[in-house]
Enzyme design. Structure first.
Site, PDB file in Angstrom:
ATOM      1  N   GLU A 152       3.979  11.192  -0.688  1.00 34.73           N
ATOM      2  CA  GLU A 152       3.484  12.524  -1.242  1.00 34.73           C
ATOM      3  C   GLU A 152       4.830  13.328  -1.386  1.00 34.73           C
ATOM      4  OE1 GLU A 152       0.765  11.644  -2.067  1.00 34.73           O
ATOM      5  OE2 GLU A 152      -0.335  13.435  -1.415  1.00 34.73           O
ATOM      6  N   THR A 167       1.042  18.871  -9.225  1.00 31.40           N
ATOM      7  CA  THR A 167       1.025  19.667  -8.143  1.00 31.40           C
ATOM      8  C   THR A 167       2.149  20.558  -7.825  1.00 31.40           C
ATOM      9  OG1 THR A 167      -0.099  17.692  -7.331  1.00 31.40           O
ATOM     10  CG2 THR A 167       0.635  19.099  -5.695  1.00 31.40           C
TER      11      THR A 167
HETATM   12  P1  ADP Z   1      -2.549  13.700  -7.658  1.00 33.65           P
HETATM   13  O1  ADP Z   1      -2.820  15.086  -6.962  1.00 33.65           O
HETATM   14  O2  ADP Z   1      -3.363  13.202  -8.269  1.00 33.65           O
HETATM   15  O3  ADP Z   1      -2.040  12.883  -6.534  1.00 33.65           O
HETATM   16  P2  ADP Z   1      -0.030  14.401  -8.009  1.00 33.65           P
HETATM   17  O4  ADP Z   1       0.556  15.324  -9.505  1.00 33.65           O
HETATM   18  O5  ADP Z   1       0.363  14.865  -6.714  1.00 33.65           O
HETATM   19  O6  ADP Z   1      -1.229  13.782  -8.640  1.00 33.65           O
HETATM   20  O7  ADP Z   1       0.964  12.979  -8.281  1.00 33.65           O
HETATM   21  C1  ADP Z   1       1.078  12.166  -9.148  1.00 33.65           C
HETATM   22  C2  ADP Z   1       2.903  12.184  -9.254  1.00 33.65           C
HETATM   23  O8  ADP Z   1       3.496  11.168  -8.607  1.00 33.65           O
HETATM   24  C3  ADP Z   1       3.240  11.685 -10.836  1.00 33.65           C
HETATM   25  O9  ADP Z   1       4.523  12.373 -11.151  1.00 33.65           O
HETATM   26  C4  ADP Z   1       3.576  10.437 -10.777  1.00 33.65           C
HETATM   27  O10 ADP Z   1       4.415   9.815 -11.595  1.00 33.65           O
HETATM   28  C5  ADP Z   1       3.842  10.063  -9.305  1.00 33.65           C
HETATM   29  N1  ADP Z   1       3.782   8.920  -8.842  1.00 33.65           N
HETATM   30  C6  ADP Z   1       4.584   7.957  -8.297  1.00 33.65           C
HETATM   31  N2  ADP Z   1       3.915   6.581  -7.822  1.00 33.65           N
HETATM   32  C7  ADP Z   1       2.683   7.082  -8.068  1.00 33.65           C
HETATM   33  C8  ADP Z   1       1.585   6.100  -7.847  1.00 33.65           C
HETATM   34  N3  ADP Z   1       1.671   4.683  -7.303  1.00 33.65           N
HETATM   35  N4  ADP Z   1       0.409   6.677  -8.079  1.00 33.65           N
HETATM   36  C9  ADP Z   1       0.318   7.979  -8.640  1.00 33.65           C
HETATM   37  N5  ADP Z   1       1.317   8.949  -8.708  1.00 33.65           N
HETATM   38  C10 ADP Z   1       2.568   8.235  -8.528  1.00 33.65           C
END
Ligand code: ADP
Length: 309
Positions: A130, A183
């Site tokens: 995260e 986020t």
């Molecule tokens: P969510 O709230 O749906 O998790 P976020 O914006 O917090 O969305 O997270 C997505 C971010 O994490 C994107 O920038 C994405 O490139 C990165 N990321 C890296 N690896 C992954 C993964 N395995 N799955 C999803 N997002 C990923």
């Protein structure tokens, strides 16, 4: 004989749950990613397949790799792992896309290593994923994905996660308008101070929601699903939010709010039929104003991550 490979379901999660900004979260039952994790002769972690979303496959750029490396650093295990990720949750949707991958990696690795770590340890490793995704090592999505059901992150120092009982007839409806909110961006617009009056309303509702869940008092759950601090600011970024909220309540939802940092919107209902009616009412709003969407109706997932065939 110990297994060398498992396929798992990694649930989508709703963080914040209206009043519980950064502390409450809940796991969904039929919305989530799949992953295959296998032991490999080569040390370290490799992402060998990634389908469904355009995301980095580099171990250090993918949350699954980063969370997995945090576990390996602690275990001192000589094992290596290969990870396949089948994304169904869209990145940036606000239903824990990154958390599904970081928790899936560490949960499966722990299984394949013979469970040396507790679920709370796994939360800590997954939080490193995260940190990569949003810049903050928050636990409000990873905790429900790992424990299942509703979780409360009471404290970060030390990390203290409490599982909250979930009434059997509670269903979630989630609508995802097809716009992306990062986020990290939706955190920037938040105020860093709050008034005592707003604080009082908010912790009244958090206490009410937790009590309502434990006592299966659906009316109390509904009355407590209010957010006076974050929702008024973040909802501005979400098309049709106020209308979606009002039609959901008219269709019988107990309450409605922003899922995580948005743009997804969630509602809770008593019973699947009402949750379906809420989905219809929500979709009608987006059809009318011309916004593309995905919609899900799901029971609450009380198991968390699970092995599938
Ligand atoms: P969510 O709230 O749906 O998790 P976020 O914006 O917090 O969305 O997270 C997505 C971010 O994490 C994107 O920038 C994405 O490139 C990165 N990321 C890296 N690896 C992954 C993964 N395995 N799955 C999803 N997002 C990923």
């Amino acid at each position: 004989m110990s297994k060398n490979e498992i396929r798992i379901f990694c649930p989508a999660t709703i963080a914040n749950v209206s009043c519980g900004f950064d502390v409450l979260g809940v796991a969904l039952d039929n919305v989530g990613d799949e992953m295959v994790i296998r032991k490999s002769a080569e040390k370290g972690i490799r992402i060998t397949k990634l389908e469904g979303q355009d995301l980095p496959m580099d171990t250090h750029q993918n949350v699954a790799g980063v969370a997995g490396l945090a576990l390996l650093a602690e275990s001192g295990s000589p094992e290596g792992f290969e990870i396949e990720i089948y994304k169904k949750i869209k990145a940036g949707s606000g239903i824990g896309s990154s958390a599904a991958s970081s928790t899936g990696a560490v949960w499966a690795m722990n299984e394949l290593l013979g469970k040396p770590f507790s679920t709370l340890d796994l939360v800590k490793f997954a939080m490193e994923g995260e940190r990569l995704a949003s810049g903050v090592a928050h636990a409000d999505n990873v905790a429900p994905a790992l424990f299942g059901g509703f979780t409360l992150v009471r404290s970060y120092e030390p990390l203290d996660v409490i599982s909250i009982h979930c009434p059997n007839e509670l269903y979630a409806t989630v609508i995802h308008p097809q716009i992306e909110i990062k986020t990290s961006d939706s955190r920037k617009i938040l105020k860093t101070h709050l008034t005592l009056a707003d604080g009082i309303k908010q912790w009244g509702n958090v206490g009410g929601l937790v009590a309502g869940l434990f006592t299966e008092d659906y009316d109390l759950i509904g009355r407590s699903l209010q957010d006076h601090i974050v929702e008024p600011i973040r909802s501005i970024l979400i098309p049709g939010f106020d209308k979606i909220k009002s039609v959901s309540k008219e269709a019988g939802a107990l309450g409605c709010g922003i899922s995580g940092s948005g743009p997804s919107i969630f509602a809770f209902s008593k019973g699947k039929d009402t949750a379906q009616k809420v989905a219809e009412a929500m979709t009608h709003v987006y059809q009318k104003i011309g916004v593309d969407y995905d919609v899900h109706v799901s029971k609450i997932n009380t198991e968390g991550i699970k092995i599938i065939d």
